[in-house]
Design a protein around this motif. Structure first.
Motif, PDB file in Angstrom:
ATOM      1  N   ALA A  56      68.028  29.513 -46.365  1.00  0.00           N
ATOM      2  CA  ALA A  56      66.836  29.529 -47.214  1.00  0.00           C
ATOM      3  C   ALA A  56      67.120  30.335 -48.476  1.00  0.00           C
ATOM      4  O   ALA A  56      67.530  31.488 -48.399  1.00  0.00           O
ATOM      5  CB  ALA A  56      65.663  30.135 -46.450  1.00  0.00           C
ATOM      6  N   HIS A  81      63.389  30.353 -36.446  1.00  0.00           N
ATOM      7  CA  HIS A  81      64.261  31.090 -37.373  1.00  0.00           C
ATOM      8  C   HIS A  81      63.982  32.597 -37.321  1.00  0.00           C
ATOM      9  O   HIS A  81      64.036  33.291 -38.338  1.00  0.00           O
ATOM     10  CB  HIS A  81      64.093  30.601 -38.821  1.00  0.00           C
ATOM     11  N   PHE A 133      67.621  16.084 -39.791  1.00  0.00           N
ATOM     12  CA  PHE A 133      66.767  16.837 -38.864  1.00  0.00           C
ATOM     13  C   PHE A 133      66.463  16.015 -37.610  1.00  0.00           C
ATOM     14  O   PHE A 133      66.772  14.841 -37.532  1.00  0.00           O
ATOM     15  CB  PHE A 133      65.479  17.272 -39.571  1.00  0.00           C
ATOM     16  N   ARG A 176      55.717  20.243 -43.950  1.00  0.00           N
ATOM     17  CA  ARG A 176      56.214  21.602 -44.182  1.00  0.00           C
ATOM     18  C   ARG A 176      55.428  22.260 -45.306  1.00  0.00           C
ATOM     19  O   ARG A 176      55.148  23.463 -45.256  1.00  0.00           O
ATOM     20  CB  ARG A 176      57.701  21.567 -44.528  1.00  0.00           C
ATOM     21  N   ASN A 235      68.845  23.966 -44.351  1.00  0.00           N
ATOM     22  CA  ASN A 235      69.637  24.229 -43.154  1.00  0.00           C
ATOM     23  C   ASN A 235      71.117  23.990 -43.449  1.00  0.00           C
ATOM     24  O   ASN A 235      71.457  23.450 -44.497  1.00  0.00           O
ATOM     25  CB  ASN A 235      69.214  23.285 -42.017  1.00  0.00           C
ATOM     26  N   ARG A 238      59.139  35.366 -36.661  1.00  0.00           N
ATOM     27  CA  ARG A 238      58.960  33.969 -37.066  1.00  0.00           C
ATOM     28  C   ARG A 238      58.952  33.086 -35.814  1.00  0.00           C
ATOM     29  O   ARG A 238      59.747  33.319 -34.893  1.00  0.00           O
ATOM     30  CB  ARG A 238      60.103  33.535 -37.982  1.00  0.00           C
ATOM     31  N   GLN A 242      52.719  32.431 -43.265  1.00  0.00           N
ATOM     32  CA  GLN A 242      52.838  33.741 -43.929  1.00  0.00           C
ATOM     33  C   GLN A 242      51.620  34.609 -43.648  1.00  0.00           C
ATOM     34  O   GLN A 242      51.732  35.823 -43.500  1.00  0.00           O
ATOM     35  CB  GLN A 242      53.031  33.602 -45.448  1.00  0.00           C
ATOM     36  N   VAL A 276      68.076  18.936 -47.193  1.00  0.00           N
ATOM     37  CA  VAL A 276      67.710  17.922 -46.199  1.00  0.00           C
ATOM     38  C   VAL A 276      66.869  16.782 -46.795  1.00  0.00           C
ATOM     39  O   VAL A 276      67.323  15.645 -46.846  1.00  0.00           O
ATOM     40  CB  VAL A 276      67.013  18.512 -44.961  1.00  0.00           C
ATOM     41  N   SER A 281      69.754  32.066 -40.859  1.00  0.00           N
ATOM     42  CA  SER A 281      69.101  32.317 -39.568  1.00  0.00           C
ATOM     43  C   SER A 281      69.585  31.333 -38.514  1.00  0.00           C
ATOM     44  O   SER A 281      70.174  30.300 -38.841  1.00  0.00           O
ATOM     45  CB  SER A 281      67.581  32.154 -39.733  1.00  0.00           C
ATOM     46  N   LEU A 302      58.149  14.705 -43.296  1.00  0.00           N
ATOM     47  CA  LEU A 302      58.489  16.015 -42.745  1.00  0.00           C
ATOM     48  C   LEU A 302      58.257  17.083 -43.823  1.00  0.00           C
ATOM     49  O   LEU A 302      57.705  18.149 -43.563  1.00  0.00           O
ATOM     50  CB  LEU A 302      59.959  16.005 -42.322  1.00  0.00           C
TER      51      LEU A 302
END
Ligand code: HDE
Length: 711
Positions: A151, A93, A171, A376, A166, A90, A384, A239, A132, A372
């Motif tokens: 996650a 993470h 953030f 994402r 997280n 990744r 992926q 978040v 992570s 944000l």
């Protein structure tokens, strides 16, 4: 070239030289190599094509010394597969550890959401969680000062829902377009390729000191939150502001929280540095051991629910991911619990290949306009394909939904589930295949949006310091010192003086005492002017106790670990009483001894050791007990690792249970009688053992900290 006599095969045929090791029949080949031959029920080794293999020790050659033949399809296939074992790690993470479990809903939440998993009390939804670190590569150490990923994939009856959160509720940046810059800056510098898994370098501090919006997050990552003692003792946060949408299409804003049942706990920086050397896998080993021994970690899911009118009362914007809503102003409500009760069968198949995506939401959960989050929602699908190499990554079992699913997507690399029948499209007139459902399907919340198309940051996102200050004043004095020490230590690794100064200029807008402390510790010749602030820092925000760790300690030792140092001659009844009391408190222990073979206690019995003293330093334990025998103590004080064991436990403010015989060890470790504060408990007698265990619930002797000056 002369032939080496060693390469000439001599000896008897293999069959003449067979042996048994661990019930496995082994025989030697002509060159002396060992063969494990399938007999009885043992399966025959095959190629990936299923062909039985006769010899897995020698490639096919002409004569005993080669050359090797291209014709050796078994060799070629084996090496080909090995060469392709890795997939890209990744980009962030990379280092993570996952576990299976379930989410159990407490009560119907239909007033707020139509999401199926929240409709019935007691209903369980299968879950997979991956924790992570962010900056380090896959092989980096666990105790980096870093944000932890939290996650959660919930395999709901209406498709997978991923809460990709997280352990910190805010953030670094407000707009997804800055993410590549942030990550480039924090990762190793591109010319020298170091430092690994550390923000303590010029590039990171250069970027954040030029990015005032990151100041609130900086307070969190410089606090003890960035050094969790265990993945089991961390909070998790979604978040962003999300939406819940009910069956009447009414929307409520929501912030997601995961609260650990065992409470929060962190380690000190000096401890983290030493843990990384002693056990780089400290966090994953802890999670593995807890789950394998049946101590299943648990978190409560809590919602902070609010509407637009509530959001409008704040100066800040609830769409700004650098802000939080203090829990004292909006208490979270408990919704259900997440229990992790099973480790993956295979790390690669599950933890490495799991694909989390913020855009995976079931009907009843929806997005806000947080820029944000919007970014994402694009990024996670893209990543992926890069990592897993095919649009069919949902065919991998860990990523496949556990509810019925049906669509017309087909073909592509590694397609495992292929449509059956004629119609691979719709509409079709053959009555084949699935159909859309306006009732059951996901319908985005129909928010009304309008405005000019522009690249702009909203003015409501402009206050970068008020919540940073609020976080700082919400910490205990000791925790505030840790923030100052972390900033000092990180900035002391920054080579460019202007960057250090620029950071202190920001700290002046957060808290003058903090700025003064760091400025002095860095040896600044003069304090800089405070940084230009778009909005002045609010001085009137009340401290929020929910933001600290020490102030809301669990007051119990459950789930923690005691290190018990023994030697030959250790008092056996005392050792047994201590072990029983620790176990009763729901905690665990490890025995540390001068030799791994163990020690013979006063009753003549051999007690096996879990660690030899140099492999089990006290940083691996939450508290220690020293039970050496008087006859052995002179030998023990000569071992520097034994002295470090004690000196570190003291410096890291740990409780230290001991017998009188341990006194010379304290003296040698520089701990005199006057230093022996309330954290030292003489264990002579069962009553003292009970008292010791009770005290351990405080986790650390924070009153000692000003005396040890461990930074
Ligand atoms: Fe991520 N993030 N992220 N992130 N993130 C990834 O996805 C990204 C952000 C988080 O255990 C990547 O599958 C962008 C915030 C976790 O597999 C990637 C932005 C938060 C994980 C990605 C963010 C997170 C990731 C890399 C800014 C906390 C690990 C590999 C807009 C709320 C998931 C992958 C796991 C992983 C992108 C910011 C959490 C590249 C563009 C904020 C826990 O897609």
């Amino acid at each position: 070239m002369a032939k080496s006599s060693k390469s000439i095969v001599k000896g008897k045929p293999a069959s003449a030289r067979s042996m048994t090791i661990h019930d496995q029949k082994l025989s030697r080949g002509e060159g002396g190599e060992l063969h494990q031959v399938a007999t009885g029920d043992v399966p025959v080794l095959t190629t990936a094509q299923g062909g039985p293999v006769s010899d897995d020790q020698n490639s096919l050659k002409i004569g005993p010394r080669g050359p090797t033949l291209l014709e050796d399809f078994h060799f070629r296939e084996k090496i080909f597969h090995f060469d392709h074992e890795r997939i890209p790690e990744r980009v962030v993470h990379a280092r993570g550890y996952g576990a299976h479990g379930f989410f159990e809903n407490y009560k119907p939440m239909s007033k707020y959401t139509r999401a199926d998993l929240f409709q019935r009390a007691g209903e369980r939804t299968p879950a997979f969680v991956r924790f992570s670190t962010v900056a380090g590569s896959k092989g980096s150490f666990d105790l980096a000062r870093d944000v932890r990923g939290f996650a959660v994939k919930l395999y709901t009856q209406e498709g997978n829902w991923d809460i990709v959160g997280n352990n910190i509720p805010v953030f670094f940046i407000q707009d997804a377009i800055k993410f590549p810059d942030l990550i480039h800056a924090v990762k190793e510098e591109p010319d020298c390729a170091f430092p690994q898994a550390q923000s303590a370098h010029d590039n990171f501090w250069d970027f954040v000191s030029l990015t005032p919006e990151s100041m609130h997050m900086i307070m969190w990552v410089m606090s003890d939150r960035a050094l969790p003692r265990s993945l089991r003792f961390m909070e998790g946060f979604g978040v962003h502001t999300f939406r819940l949408v009910n069956a009447k299409n009414e929307s409520t804003f929501v912030k997601f929280h995961w609260k650990p049942k065992l409470g929060l706990q962190s380690v000190l920086w000096n401890e983290a540095v030493k843990i990384n050397g002693a056990d780089p896998d400290f966090h994953r080993r802890d999670l593995w051991t807890a789950i394998q021994s049946g101590n299943f970690p648990e978190w409560e899911l809590q919602f902070q629910l609010f509407d637009q009118a509530f959001a409008d009362k704040f100066d800040f914007d609830v769409l700004d991911p650098t802000k939080l809503i203090p829990e004292e102003l909006l208490p979270p409500i408990a919704v259900g619990r997440l229990v992790l009760d099973r480790m993956p069968d295979n790390f690669f198949a599950e933890t490495e290949q799991v694909a989390f995506m913020t855009q995976n939401v079931p009907p009843g959960i929806d997005f806000s306009n947080d820029p944000l989050l919007q970014g994402r929602n694009f990024s996670y699908l893209d990543t992926q394909l890069k990592r897993l190499g095919s649009p069919n990554f949902t065919h991998i079992p860990i990523n496949a939904p556990k509810c019925p699913f049906a669509h017309f997507q087909q073909d592509g690399h590694m397609a495992m589930r292929n449509p059956i029948g004629r119609a691979n499209y719709q509409p079709n007139s053959f009555g084949e295949g699935p159909r859309e459902s306006p009732q059951r399907g996901f319908v985005p919340f129909a928010d009304v949006e309008e405005g000019p198309k522009r690249r702009l940051r909203a003015e409501s996102f402009a206050d970068h310091y008020s919540q940073a200050r609020q976080f700082f004043i919400s910490q205990t004095e000791g925790e505030q010192d840790h923030v100052a020490a972390a900033l000092t230590s990180e900035l002391s690794k920054v080579k460019t003086p202007a960057i250090r100064e620029r950071m202190v200029a920001h700290l002046l807008n957060i808290h003058r005492d903090l700025a003064a402390k760091v400025g002095e510790a860095l040896g600044l010749k003069a304090m800089p002017k405070p940084a230009d602030a778009a909005v002045p820092t609010r001085q009137d925000l009340d401290p929020s106790p929910a933001l600290g760790i020490v102030g809301k300690g669990p007051q119990r030792f459950e789930g923690r670990k005691l290190g018990i140092l023994i030697t030959d001659g250790t008092d056996a009844p005392l050792l047994k009483a201590l072990q029983a009391a620790v176990t009763k408190a729901g905690a665990s222990f490890e025995i540390i001894a001068p030799r791994i073979g163990g020690a013979r206690t006063s009753d003549g019995k051999l007690v096996e050791a879990d660690q030899r003293i140099d492999g089990g330093p006290s940083v691996l334990y939450d508290a220690v007990a020293l039970l050496p025998a008087a006859e052995i103590i002179d030998d023990l004080v000569r071992e520097s690792t034994a002295r470090d064991f004690v000196a570190d436990a003291f410096a890291h403010c740990k409780f230290i249970g001991h017998v009188d015989a341990a006194m010379p060890l304290f003296v040698k470790a520089g701990i005199g009688k006057p230093d022996m504060d309330e954290g030292f408990v003489n264990l002579a007698g069962a009553k003292n053992v009970a008292g010791f265990i009770k005290r351990l619930g405080q986790l650390r002797v924070w009153s000692r900290e000003p005396n040890v000056k461990m930074r």
